[in-house]
Design a protein around this motif. Sequence first.
Motif: not given
Length: 221
Positions: A89, A122, A124, A127, A154, A174-175, A179
């Motif tokens: 991200f 990504t 996220d 964003t 997402k 939350g990303p 990750h």
Amino acid sequence: MKPQQVLLLGIILLVPVLAFLFLKSFGTNRYALPTYLPDHVDSTQVGGKWQRDTVFHQVGDFRFASQSGRAVTGAELRKNGLYVASFFFSTCPGACPRMNSQLVRVQEKFRQDPRVRLASFTVDPATDSVQALARYAESYGAIAGKWFFLTGDKTALDRLATEEFRLPAPAGEGPALVHSQIVFLVDCNGQVRGRYEGTSERDVNRLITEIDVLLYTYEHP
């Protein structure tokens, strides 16, 4: 003819024979890449005997928007070649920049080979819009049509990471929780042929070598 001359002649005649046998035995490339993510074991009958074969997972197709706004699919990424997959991200402060800096090396090594593509997904998308990814891709000198930074829904991105590439499922929101610094090598059949620590120069060197090996197997099946 003197015994010494006979011996010398025998040695001279023997050298090319030994060289031929050596090259025949050791000159063949026996470096084979493993396949990752086993799905299940199938039993088949061959010549009246049952054999067990492992069936490996194939990454399912997907469709996400790239930094140019054009939709890119998994089938396109692997068509006639392979792709290197990673998850990131853009606001990640440490690991992602290190990983993407290593992926720049992969891009440059295979800049002229259209069979090699990179796909960075990504985690996220709230964003990382298409516009944000366009700026982010430019900061790493991503070549159009070579290195794709991908965004989209997402839920679909999370499913790709956890179900298709089998990364650990996020334990919360939350990303950062989904990750990973793992980089994957995906072949033309959609099978994962390599896993690498994306921030490690040594591991990315191995990735570069194994891309060459995989391309060689395409040319010499």
